[in-house]
Motif scaffolding. Structure first.
Motif, short mmCIF file in Angstrom:
data_model
loop_
_atom_site.label_atom_id
_atom_site.label_comp_id
_atom_site.label_asym_id
_atom_site.label_seq_id
_atom_site.Cartn_x
_atom_site.Cartn_y
_atom_site.Cartn_z
N ILE A 1 40.55 33.12 27.09
CA ILE A 1 41.96 33.77 26.66
C ILE A 1 41.09 35.50 26.50
O ILE A 1 40.26 35.78 26.18
CB ILE A 1 42.14 33.68 24.99
CG1 ILE A 1 42.71 32.35 25.33
CG2 ILE A 1 43.10 34.32 24.51
CD1 ILE A 1 42.69 31.51 23.72
N ILE A 2 42.36 36.21 26.87
CA ILE A 2 41.66 38.09 26.98
C ILE A 2 42.64 38.43 26.40
O ILE A 2 43.98 38.72 26.13
CB ILE A 2 41.73 38.39 28.15
CG1 ILE A 2 40.98 37.66 29.17
CG2 ILE A 2 41.93 40.13 28.41
CD1 ILE A 2 41.85 38.64 30.58
N PHE A 3 42.15 39.25 25.12
CA PHE A 3 42.57 40.18 24.27
C PHE A 3 42.24 41.23 25.01
O PHE A 3 41.61 42.18 24.77
CB PHE A 3 42.27 40.02 22.37
CG PHE A 3 41.33 38.41 21.92
CD1 PHE A 3 42.96 37.93 21.30
CD2 PHE A 3 40.61 37.78 22.33
CE1 PHE A 3 42.55 36.86 21.28
CE2 PHE A 3 40.65 36.15 22.13
CZ PHE A 3 41.41 35.16 21.51
N LEU A 4 43.76 42.40 24.66
CA LEU A 4 44.05 43.24 25.68
C LEU A 4 44.75 44.31 24.69
O LEU A 4 45.27 44.13 24.03
CB LEU A 4 44.48 43.07 26.98
CG LEU A 4 45.01 44.47 28.12
CD1 LEU A 4 43.92 45.43 27.75
CD2 LEU A 4 45.68 43.82 28.37
N TYR B 1 39.50 45.91 26.23
CA TYR B 1 39.83 44.23 25.96
C TYR B 1 38.43 43.08 26.17
O TYR B 1 37.05 43.84 25.94
CB TYR B 1 40.09 43.77 27.27
CG TYR B 1 39.34 43.85 28.49
CD1 TYR B 1 38.98 43.26 29.07
CD2 TYR B 1 39.22 45.33 29.22
CE1 TYR B 1 38.52 42.74 30.22
CE2 TYR B 1 38.49 45.40 30.26
CZ TYR B 1 37.68 44.63 30.56
OH TYR B 1 37.51 44.21 31.98
N SER B 2 38.55 42.58 25.69
CA SER B 2 37.81 41.32 24.88
C SER B 2 38.20 39.62 25.97
O SER B 2 39.09 39.54 26.03
CB SER B 2 37.29 41.05 23.75
OG SER B 2 38.46 40.82 23.29
N ILE B 3 37.00 39.13 26.30
CA ILE B 3 37.32 38.41 26.82
C ILE B 3 36.64 36.80 26.57
O ILE B 3 35.26 36.70 25.42
CB ILE B 3 36.75 37.91 28.26
CG1 ILE B 3 37.38 38.97 28.94
CG2 ILE B 3 37.04 36.90 29.02
CD1 ILE B 3 37.13 38.79 31.09
N ALA C 1 43.65 32.32 33.28
CA ALA C 1 42.81 32.50 31.77
C ALA C 1 44.84 32.74 31.02
O ALA C 1 45.64 33.24 31.31
CB ALA C 1 42.29 34.52 32.02
N ILE C 2 44.56 32.95 29.84
CA ILE C 2 45.83 33.50 29.06
C ILE C 2 45.47 34.88 28.80
O ILE C 2 43.76 35.66 28.37
CB ILE C 2 46.39 32.39 27.88
CG1 ILE C 2 46.19 31.31 28.14
CG2 ILE C 2 47.03 32.82 27.14
CD1 ILE C 2 45.98 30.07 27.77
N VAL C 3 46.41 35.94 28.47
CA VAL C 3 46.21 37.15 27.71
C VAL C 3 47.36 37.76 26.55
O VAL C 3 48.24 36.96 26.54
CB VAL C 3 47.22 37.80 28.63
CG1 VAL C 3 46.99 39.38 28.54
CG2 VAL C 3 46.43 38.52 30.22
N LEU C 4 46.17 37.85 25.57
CA LEU C 4 47.16 38.36 24.23
C LEU C 4 46.92 39.73 24.08
O LEU C 4 46.17 40.49 24.08
CB LEU C 4 46.93 37.15 23.21
CG LEU C 4 47.07 36.34 23.06
CD1 LEU C 4 45.97 35.49 21.90
CD2 LEU C 4 48.50 35.67 22.42
N CYS C 5 48.40 40.65 24.66
CA CYS C 5 48.35 41.82 24.58
C CYS C 5 48.76 42.82 23.00
O CYS C 5 49.73 42.39 22.52
CB CYS C 5 49.09 42.47 25.93
SG CYS C 5 49.49 43.69 25.81
N ALA C 6 48.31 43.71 23.35
CA ALA C 6 48.66 44.87 22.05
C ALA C 6 48.52 46.07 22.25
O ALA C 6 47.63 46.45 22.34
CB ALA C 6 48.42 44.21 20.20
#
Length: 616
Positions: free
Chosen positions: A171-174, A119-121, A132-137
């Protein structure tokens, strides 16, 4: 109250009729929910979200970058987990984001589930890392497909959103190993609630306000399929769902589908089917997507699944949709709280809230309580008038009457002398020890299947399930016959049924406020337990009734669930064990701790060893 007490004690309380009416009214109430008169149109409660009110810029250049990342993802399809995470982490780091990695291992039903999340922030230029907001895939979606476009889009959005200086929330990209164990391991570790087999997170952000998971295995699509059911029937705030639907309808002009209803005509039938499908998922309590793991932590989350291959929408459409959702979540001044957390969706633009649908489950649960009270009253009544004659009522002597008259005159009050009525029945002493012991023992026995099915290996689940089915079928007659040396009476079996139904009504009415769907389904399947009787007839009638009641068993329900999903029973049991160990799913507790004991107790009286038992 005095008149009501007299009515109940004179056995004039028609509790069976009231129970039947409560069930019919509850079912009728439920069937009325999809109508326009009882449902409502969806609306935004949190005005700060302003969904679809901003211009989105995710376009041609980002589309080319997306396709480049898509090519990179395809090249990693057969790579090892370590190699894949290294490459994805490098891409995130090259985009100027802070990167973290996490390994995890779970074990359930003898199977090992392990993987590594990356993941990255994106640190908000206008924030202080408190939200924070999370976008997950997931690397693979819930169906096990490679989520190529979803991962590529997440990487593209990380690069694209980094360029904007308007973010007040991180924004967290997971990107998780899968859509089942990976998100759970990450969100547990984010809140320092992980097990010893899960690594802690090296970097964190603030409180997560919302999460959106992307299920996008193919480039082109025709519609969005919105998945919102959480673990144990929990749901995200309705404003988050309404935001996506409003953005999709008004800004992107994309249809939104619910509960795999691909051709919804907004008719009563389709509304009812959509609502029923959602209730089945919520009653089962399993995870429906990567978003489900966030909801138990009070993080409102949804999964957007792109459906329909070779459609006319592509990555630009979903990219702009996600950009708009992030902009709406970025506007939040506080956590989601204004809209509903308890609701049933029957159409993207129509729902019913808890105040409307809750009475249907409560009425069914009340049916058990009413019958339990009625049986308790009956258990204290004499069998016939001869018993009254054996216990004559006390009479007031002349001296006692004179003393009462003197007391009344001295206080200058007019008092009527209460004399026992000849019509008032006697109260027979209730023998409680044996019925209470049996009911408690049956409920305690529910821990046996709960332990077995959550701890056995995969190969043993199916044979043990069928062995337990046979055991459950034989247990009621065995209990009844084992009671013969204790000389049980009709009162004994009446009290067993009374206590069992009382507990069932108590549990279901409480459960209805937490997981309405599970309470309603179990309550509806348990309604026949209310009307079981001690049979005077011979063995043939008892076996016939026993065969009918088997259809309503939890084991038969599990068979139907397996058929509904098109899976073997063993796979369903594995999913339940996985949910118990990983997700914290407690559906099994309700099934084997509430439903199964009530089902057993309902049959004990049927196999009563008494000859010519009086009907209860």
């Amino acid at each position: 109250m005095g008149a009501l007490t007299q009515l109940l004690r004179r056995r004039k309380f028609p509790y069976r009729i009231v129970s039947v009416l409560s069930v019919f009214v509850g079912v009728y109430w439920f069937l009325q929910l999809p109508t326009n008169e009882h449902s409502r149109g969806t609306y935004m409660s949190e005005n700060a979200l302003m969904p679809g009110q901003v211009h989105t810029y995710f376009g041609g250049t980002e589309s080319m970058i997306f396709r480049a990342y898509h090519h990179e993802v395809e090249a990693l399809e057969n790579a090892t987990s370590t190699r894949r995470v290294e490459m994805l982490g490098k891409i995130m780091k090259d985009n100027g984001l802070e990167v973290g990695r996490q390994k995890y291992t779970y074990e359930a039903s003898g199977e090992v589930y392990k993987g590594e999340n990356v993941y990255s922030i994106l640190q908000a230029p206008r924030g202080d890392a408190t939200e924070a907001i999370v976008l997950c895939a997931g690397w693979r979606n819930a169906e096990g497909e490679l989520n190529k476009a979803g991962v590529a889009l997440t990487l593209s959005l990380g690069r694209y959103l980094k360029r904007w200086s308007l973010w007040s929330k991180d924004i967290i990209f997971l990107i998780t190993e899968d859509s089942r164990a990976g998100p759970q391991a990450w969100v547990d570790a984010y809140h320092d609630m992980q097990s010893t087999s899960v690594e802690p997170l090296p970097v964190k952000s603030g409180v997560i306000q919302g999460a959106v998971a992307i299920d996008y295995p193919h480039k082109n699509f025709r519609a969005y399929h919105l998945m919102y059911d959480g673990i144990n029937g929990q749901l995200p705030n309705l404003d988050l769902i309404n935001s996506l639907i409003k953005i999709a309808d008004n800004q992107m002009h994309v249809d939104v589908k619910l509960q795999e209803m691909w051709d919804h005509t907004d008719s009563y039938k389709d509304r009812l089917r959509t609502m029923a499908r959602g209730m089945v998922n919520q009653a089962l309590g399993h995870s429906s997507g990567a978003h489900s793991s966030f909801i138990p932590y009070h993080i409102d989350a949804i999964t957007i699944q792109m459906t329909g291959e070779n459609g006319w929408y592509n990555e630009v459409t979903i990219g702009r949709t996600l950009e708009s959702i992030c902009r709406s979540l970025n506007n939040l001044l506080e956590h989601f709280h204004q809209s509903f957390f308890f609701y049933l969706l029957m159409h993207p633009h129509r729902f019913v809230s808890i105040g409307t649908y809750l009475p249907s489950a409560m009425l069914i649960a009340i049916n058990f309580t009413i019958t339990a009270i009625g049986l308790w009253l009956e258990s204290g009544q004499p069998k016939d008038k001869k018993e009254k004659d054996k216990n004559p009522k006390p009479e007031i002597t002349e001296s006692e009457k004179a003393a009462l008259d003197t007391s009344v005159e001295s206080s200058n009050k007019t008092t009527e002398i209460a004399t026992p009525s000849n019509d008032e029945p006697l109260i027979v002493e209730r023998q409680l020890l044996l019925p209470v012991t049996i009911v408690v023992a049956i409920h305690a026995l529910g821990f046996l299947p709960l332990y077995l099915f959550n701890n056995l290996d995969k190969a043993a689940l199916t044979p043990v399930f069928y062995a337990f089915t046979v055991f459950s079928s034989l247990l009621p007659p065995v209990i009844s016959l084992a009671l013969r040396p204790l000389a049980p009476t009709a009162q004994t079996f009446t009290l067993i049924k009374s206590f069992s139904l009382l507990l069932l009504g108590l549990f279901l009415s409480t459960l209805a406020t937490i997981n309405f769907s599970l309470s309603f389904v179990i309550g509806l399947l348990s309604v026949p337990f209310t009307f079981t009787r001690f049979l005077k007839a011979g063995i043939f009638e008892r076996i016939l009734f026993w065969g009918v009641i088997q259809v309503l068993s939890p084991m038969m329900a599990l068979e139907l669930v397996a058929k509904y999903w098109g899976l073997p029973v063993g796979d369903i049991l594995m999913e339940a064990a996985f949910g118990w160990k990983v997700w914290g799913m407690w559906t099994q507790v309700v099934v084997f701790g509430v439903w199964w004991p009530a089902w057993i107790a309902a049959q004990v009286g049927v196999w009563s060893p008494l000859s010519g038992v009086q009907r209860d």
